[in-house]
Design a protein around this motif. Structure first.
Motif, PDB file in Angstrom:
ATOM      1  N   LYS A 198       0.700  -1.307   0.036  1.00 54.96           N
ATOM      2  CA  LYS A 198       0.086  -0.075   0.028  1.00 54.96           C
ATOM      3  C   LYS A 198       0.931   1.498   0.024  1.00 54.96           C
ATOM      4  CE  LYS A 198      -3.501   2.292   2.736  1.00 54.96           C
ATOM      5  NZ  LYS A 198      -4.417   2.426   3.955  1.00 54.96           N
ATOM      6  N   SER A 201       2.217   1.796  -3.440  1.00 57.37           N
ATOM      7  CA  SER A 201       1.362   2.500  -4.363  1.00 57.37           C
ATOM      8  C   SER A 201       0.966   4.200  -4.026  1.00 57.37           C
ATOM      9  CB  SER A 201      -0.311   1.878  -4.133  1.00 57.37           C
ATOM     10  OG  SER A 201      -0.141   0.458  -4.557  1.00 57.37           O
ATOM     11  N   TRP A 205       1.869   6.932  -6.768  1.00 57.20           N
ATOM     12  CA  TRP A 205       0.562   7.837  -7.109  1.00 57.20           C
ATOM     13  C   TRP A 205       1.058   9.107  -6.993  1.00 57.20           C
ATOM     14  CZ3 TRP A 205      -4.958   7.217  -4.977  1.00 57.20           C
ATOM     15  CH2 TRP A 205      -5.997   8.087  -5.766  1.00 57.20           C
ATOM     16  N   ASP A 262      -5.425   4.546 -16.412  1.00 54.38           N
ATOM     17  CA  ASP A 262      -5.917   5.428 -15.577  1.00 54.38           C
ATOM     18  C   ASP A 262      -5.270   5.470 -14.058  1.00 54.38           C
ATOM     19  OD1 ASP A 262      -7.629   7.047 -14.119  1.00 54.38           O
ATOM     20  OD2 ASP A 262      -9.478   6.336 -14.889  1.00 54.38           O
ATOM     21  N   PHE A 264      -6.194   6.590 -11.382  1.00 57.51           N
ATOM     22  CA  PHE A 264      -6.859   6.361 -10.461  1.00 57.51           C
ATOM     23  C   PHE A 264      -7.424   4.927 -10.221  1.00 57.51           C
ATOM     24  CE2 PHE A 264     -11.311   5.529  -9.005  1.00 57.51           C
ATOM     25  CZ  PHE A 264     -11.350   6.328  -7.720  1.00 57.51           C
ATOM     26  N   GLN A 265      -7.650   4.302 -11.509  1.00 56.38           N
ATOM     27  CA  GLN A 265      -7.628   2.878 -11.405  1.00 56.38           C
ATOM     28  C   GLN A 265      -6.638   1.933 -10.902  1.00 56.38           C
ATOM     29  OE1 GLN A 265     -10.676   1.264 -11.879  1.00 56.38           O
ATOM     30  NE2 GLN A 265     -11.954   3.089 -11.954  1.00 56.38           N
ATOM     31  N   PHE A 268      -5.396   3.845  -6.861  1.00 51.63           N
ATOM     32  CA  PHE A 268      -6.598   3.708  -5.544  1.00 51.63           C
ATOM     33  C   PHE A 268      -7.055   2.562  -5.484  1.00 51.63           C
ATOM     34  CE2 PHE A 268     -10.705   4.574  -4.068  1.00 51.63           C
ATOM     35  CZ  PHE A 268     -10.464   5.186  -3.213  1.00 51.63           C
ATOM     36  N   LYS A 269      -7.141   1.970  -6.643  1.00 52.25           N
ATOM     37  CA  LYS A 269      -7.655   0.352  -6.449  1.00 52.25           C
ATOM     38  C   LYS A 269      -6.944  -0.543  -5.545  1.00 52.25           C
ATOM     39  CE  LYS A 269     -11.749   1.119  -8.440  1.00 52.25           C
ATOM     40  NZ  LYS A 269     -13.220   0.890  -7.568  1.00 52.25           N
ATOM     41  N   LYS A 270      -5.535  -0.451  -5.875  1.00 54.11           N
ATOM     42  CA  LYS A 270      -4.868  -1.203  -5.237  1.00 54.11           C
ATOM     43  C   LYS A 270      -4.924  -1.013  -3.704  1.00 54.11           C
ATOM     44  CE  LYS A 270       0.176  -2.622  -4.840  1.00 54.11           C
ATOM     45  NZ  LYS A 270       1.396  -2.335  -5.706  1.00 54.11           N
ATOM     46  N   GLU A 272      -7.220   0.457  -2.102  1.00 56.22           N
ATOM     47  CA  GLU A 272      -8.580   0.076  -1.487  1.00 56.22           C
ATOM     48  C   GLU A 272      -8.535  -1.497  -1.418  1.00 56.22           C
ATOM     49  OE1 GLU A 272     -12.033   0.438  -4.386  1.00 56.22           O
ATOM     50  OE2 GLU A 272     -12.528   1.695  -2.812  1.00 56.22           O
ATOM     51  N   ALA A 273      -7.884  -2.358  -2.273  1.00 57.35           N
ATOM     52  CA  ALA A 273      -7.828  -3.853  -2.158  1.00 57.35           C
ATOM     53  C   ALA A 273      -7.235  -4.065  -1.014  1.00 57.35           C
ATOM     54  CB  ALA A 273      -7.534  -4.443  -3.364  1.00 57.35           C
ATOM     55  N   SER A 276      -9.208  -3.531   2.174  1.00 56.27           N
ATOM     56  CA  SER A 276     -10.304  -4.623   2.338  1.00 56.27           C
ATOM     57  C   SER A 276      -9.769  -5.888   2.974  1.00 56.27           C
ATOM     58  CB  SER A 276     -10.766  -4.724   1.045  1.00 56.27           C
ATOM     59  OG  SER A 276     -11.533  -3.722   0.532  1.00 56.27           O
TER      60      SER A 276
END
Length: 395
Positions: A198, A201, A205, A262, A264-265, A268-270, A272-273, A276
């Motif tokens: 994380k 990332s 970013w 993208d 963001f994809q 951020f998705k990483k 977010e994953a 979770s």
């Protein structure tokens, strides 16, 4: 240096010699300097190897764990799980499970709340070694021994984190209480790689934003004078944080952005994953720490969280009655029939209905003590009416 003074008072006959010896022991622990160096996967792997070696050391493992706790989401979900136990009301009960209200004041103190926190932290950091600080027969405080100085496999506290020999903490059951509520090397062992990914990332970013988020400024000058170039570069720097450069007019500059991806994809998705996965690891689900999509799903997630809380509570009670209660008994606070339990919260209206049914079906009356304990109210008998000659005539 950090001093740990061990005292062991008010112990029965066969342990009196050990108590005298314990009073004379002072252990100096070398203060471990917390490194602010960013930990990577190779540090995590090295820490695991060192922890699982034939001559185990724990200091590197604990450094990696502390570094992982800089992650805000990990801190939040761990704090949530700890508080679900720390905010429970623990009580002193007899062997039938009935609360003894007069004895509750023994544990309704800050030291007991601190002990619960250290106890729960052992689930994540693998273990906790707590020192009981006493004045006479009274417990005044509980503090957690620096985990880097504790070697749980050999039952030792070492002066320096690299030492092989130290104090056998198992010899002082009234002063040093060891806790390990989770098998393995703690849940943080699995959380550390996630927090490292994380962090990568976030850094990528941020770098992407600096390069492509703000347009680059280019100044083209025909002069070859170094002084002129420096002045132009200084102007560009003072104009803001955006990237800038000074090139001769004949230079060709081309800046390419990968438009197929993208940011963001990707980033951020990483992130977010990872969040979770951390939520699932610590709380068994994700929905109680973020928005859910339906009521039925939320109820399933809440039940999962409740099951984990029940297991934590049960393990805490086992440990408290196996390790802390014997200390309180030897200090003269509890009898052999008394132990630690938790207050069961029931809706007062439902309890009244249940009591009414029991009285009608069994023919028994509720005692004053039961009513005061159950409903938290002090009962007082009604004053008897004094009969007078006038009242007798009216009757």
């Amino acid at each position: 240096m950090e001093n740990i003074t061990i005292n062991n008072k008010a112990m029965p006959g066969n342990t009196l010699e050990l108590a005298k010896k314990a009073q004379e022991i002072t252990l100096d622990l070398a203060k471990v300097k917390q490194s602010v160096y960013r930990r990577e996967i190779n540090h995590h792997q090295r820490a695991r190897m060192m922890r699982q070696s034939a001559n185990p050391k724990t200091y590197l493992q604990q450094e990696v764990y502390k570094d992982a706790m800089m992650d805000s989401h990990l801190t939040a979900v761990i704090e949530n799980r700890i508080l679900r136990i720390q905010n429970r009301r623990f009580v002193i009960t007899n062997n039938k499970g009935v609360t003894i209200s007069d004895k509750n004041k023994i544990i309704e103190k800050k030291w007991f709340s601190d002990l619960l926190r250290y106890l729960m932290e052992s689930i994540f950091f693998e273990y906790s070694l707590m020192q009981i600080l006493k004045e006479g027969n009274e417990i005044k405080a509980v503090r957690n021994i620096e985990r880097a100085n504790v070697i749980p496999d050999t039952g030792m506290v070492v002066k320096n984190i690299t030492d092989d020999k130290g104090l056998d903490f198992t010899a002082f059951p009234d002063d040093l209480l060891f806790a390990k509520l989770h098998q393995g090397h703690g849940l943080l062992e699995k959380a550390v790689p996630l927090t490292i990914l994380k962090r990568h990332s976030w850094a990528s970013w941020d770098e992407f934003e600096q390069i492509f988020g703000i347009p680059i400024r280019i100044a083209k000058i025909s002069s070859t004078n170094d002084k002129v170039k420096q002045e132009v570069a200084q102007w560009l720097e003072q104009m803001g944080k955006a990237s800038h450069a000074v090139f001769p007019t004949t230079a060709e500059i081309e800046i390419k952005e990968n438009k197929n991806q993208d940011a963001f994809q990707v980033f951020f998705k990483k992130i977010e994953a990872v969040d979770s996965q951390v939520s699932i690891l610590i709380n068994g689900q994700t929905m109680t720490v973020k928005d859910g999509s339906s009521k039925s799903q939320a109820e399933v997630h809440e039940r999962t969280e409740e099951e984990i809380t029940k297991a934590d509570l049960k393990n805490c009670l086992f440990w408290l009655n196996d390790h802390l209660v014997p200390v309180l008994r030897r200090l003269g606070h509890l009898s052999e029939e008394e132990r630690i339990g938790t207050e069961t919260s029931t809706d007062p209206l439902e309890r009244i209905k249940t009591d009414q049914i029991l009285m009608k079906s069994s023919g028994f009356r509720l005692t004053k003590q039961y009513l005061e304990i159950t409903y938290g109210a002090e009962l007082e008998e009604k004053p008897k009416k004094i009969k007078t000659p006038q009242s007798e005539k009216k009757n």
